[in-house]
Motif scaffolding. Structure first.
Motif, PDB file in Angstrom:
ATOM      1  N   VAL A 240       0.848  -1.203   0.000  1.00 57.03           N
ATOM      2  CA  VAL A 240       0.000   0.000   0.000  1.00 57.03           C
ATOM      3  C   VAL A 240       0.881   1.250   0.000  1.00 57.03           C
ATOM      4  CG1 VAL A 240      -1.677   1.353   1.326  1.00 57.03           C
ATOM      5  CG2 VAL A 240      -2.003  -1.118   1.056  1.00 57.03           C
ATOM      6  N   LEU A 241       1.906   1.252   0.829  1.00 53.90           N
ATOM      7  CA  LEU A 241       2.834   2.386   0.875  1.00 53.90           C
ATOM      8  C   LEU A 241       3.481   2.611  -0.488  1.00 53.90           C
ATOM      9  CD1 LEU A 241       4.437   4.548   2.402  1.00 53.90           C
ATOM     10  CD2 LEU A 241       5.985   2.753   3.137  1.00 53.90           C
ATOM     11  N   ASP A 242       3.929   1.548  -1.128  1.00 49.37           N
ATOM     12  CA  ASP A 242       4.537   1.673  -2.460  1.00 49.37           C
ATOM     13  C   ASP A 242       3.562   2.284  -3.458  1.00 49.37           C
ATOM     14  OD1 ASP A 242       6.913   0.594  -1.565  1.00 49.37           O
ATOM     15  OD2 ASP A 242       6.488  -1.424  -2.330  1.00 49.37           O
ATOM     16  N   GLU A 243       2.325   1.819  -3.468  1.00 50.95           N
ATOM     17  CA  GLU A 243       1.335   2.337  -4.416  1.00 50.95           C
ATOM     18  C   GLU A 243       0.951   3.782  -4.102  1.00 50.95           C
ATOM     19  OE1 GLU A 243       0.282   0.848  -7.303  1.00 50.95           O
ATOM     20  OE2 GLU A 243       1.889  -0.532  -6.737  1.00 50.95           O
ATOM     21  N   MET A 244       0.822   4.106  -2.830  1.00 55.26           N
ATOM     22  CA  MET A 244       0.481   5.484  -2.447  1.00 55.26           C
ATOM     23  C   MET A 244       1.585   6.447  -2.863  1.00 55.26           C
ATOM     24  SD  MET A 244      -2.542   5.689  -1.037  1.00 55.26           S
ATOM     25  CE  MET A 244      -2.507   7.207  -0.101  1.00 55.26           C
ATOM     26  N   SER A 245       2.831   6.006  -2.813  1.00 47.92           N
ATOM     27  CA  SER A 245       3.952   6.886  -3.176  1.00 47.92           C
ATOM     28  C   SER A 245       3.943   7.231  -4.663  1.00 47.92           C
ATOM     29  CB  SER A 245       5.284   6.243  -2.783  1.00 47.92           C
ATOM     30  OG  SER A 245       5.558   5.130  -3.599  1.00 47.92           O
ATOM     31  N   LYS A 246       3.205   6.494  -5.476  1.00 48.74           N
ATOM     32  CA  LYS A 246       3.125   6.753  -6.912  1.00 48.74           C
ATOM     33  C   LYS A 246       2.058   7.789  -7.277  1.00 48.74           C
ATOM     34  CE  LYS A 246       4.526   2.007  -7.909  1.00 48.74           C
ATOM     35  NZ  LYS A 246       4.044   0.700  -8.414  1.00 48.74           N
ATOM     36  N   ILE A 247       1.227   8.170  -6.314  1.00 49.54           N
ATOM     37  CA  ILE A 247       0.135   9.110  -6.571  1.00 49.54           C
ATOM     38  C   ILE A 247       0.633  10.523  -6.291  1.00 49.54           C
ATOM     39  CG2 ILE A 247      -2.222   9.764  -5.959  1.00 49.54           C
ATOM     40  CD1 ILE A 247      -2.602   6.815  -5.011  1.00 49.54           C
ATOM     41  N   LYS A 248       0.776  11.345  -7.338  1.00 48.37           N
ATOM     42  CA  LYS A 248       1.384  12.670  -7.173  1.00 48.37           C
ATOM     43  C   LYS A 248       0.563  13.594  -6.277  1.00 48.37           C
ATOM     44  CE  LYS A 248      -0.422  15.188 -11.184  1.00 48.37           C
ATOM     45  NZ  LYS A 248      -0.951  16.354 -10.529  1.00 48.37           N
ATOM     46  N   GLU A 249      -0.729  13.368  -6.196  1.00 43.29           N
ATOM     47  CA  GLU A 249      -1.579  14.224  -5.364  1.00 43.29           C
ATOM     48  C   GLU A 249      -1.386  13.954  -3.867  1.00 43.29           C
ATOM     49  OE1 GLU A 249      -3.596  13.728  -9.364  1.00 43.29           O
ATOM     50  OE2 GLU A 249      -2.693  12.342  -7.923  1.00 43.29           O
ATOM     51  N   VAL A 250      -0.798  12.828  -3.518  1.00 41.18           N
ATOM     52  CA  VAL A 250      -0.497  12.507  -2.113  1.00 41.18           C
ATOM     53  C   VAL A 250       0.817  13.206  -1.775  1.00 41.18           C
ATOM     54  CG1 VAL A 250       0.040  10.685  -0.453  1.00 41.18           C
ATOM     55  CG2 VAL A 250      -1.720  10.309  -2.209  1.00 41.18           C
TER      56      VAL A 250
END
Length: 155
Positions: free
Chosen positions: A88-98
């Motif tokens: 989940v952390l890896d995928e969240m890091s790919k979202i530029k809005e986060v």
């Protein structure tokens, strides 16, 4: 608020940090003048604090609204199981809005700060980027109406 005692820092280090907290663009020679020491001393102290990990760099602070990011929100994320955290952390890091992600105690497993240009974009981020991540059970979103306090800690 007083800084917790740290054997690696003395009063000069704290004074340097306080000046940089107020304006991180203050030139070293100006800091030296205010602190009544040489510019070389400031360079040595700064290097020491960087090596200790106390100073981790400097960054520019953007006015996101002036750049078209009119929506700031916080997303509480429930992760389905502990083994899902890293993916989940890896995928969240790919979202530029986060722009921030915190692992938390309490109700949420993670808490994310998200910026978007408008509510439609927020909806897209939530439905098509965050909630589709394997391992996320569900989310709760809190839209920020304003940010009346924005400051660094005072030493």
């Amino acid at each position: 608020m007083a800084l917790v005692s740290n054997a690696h820092l003395d009063e000069l280090d704290l004074q340097i940090l306080e000046l940089l907290i107020k304006d991180c663009r203050t030139p070293y020679l100006e800091i030296a003048r205010i602190c009544h020491v040489s510019g070389g001393t400031i360079h040595v102290r700064m290097k020491k604090m960087e090596d200790l990990g106390i100073i981790k760099g400097s960054r520019i602070v953007l006015n996101l609204a002036k750049l078209g990011y009119d929506v700031c929100c916080f997303v509480g994320i429930y992760v389905d199981k502990a083994s899902s955290f890293n993916s989940v952390l890896d995928e969240m890091s790919k979202i530029k809005e986060v722009v921030e992600l915190h692992l938390t105690t309490g109700s949420f497993s993670m808490f994310a700060k998200v910026v978007c240009s408008n509510i439609s974009d927020l909806q897209d981020v939530l439905l098509n980027k965050i909630n589709v991540i394997t391992g996320i059970q569900r989310t709760d979103t809190f839209i920020s109406l304003s940010q009346p306090i924005d400051r660094n800690i005072s030493l």
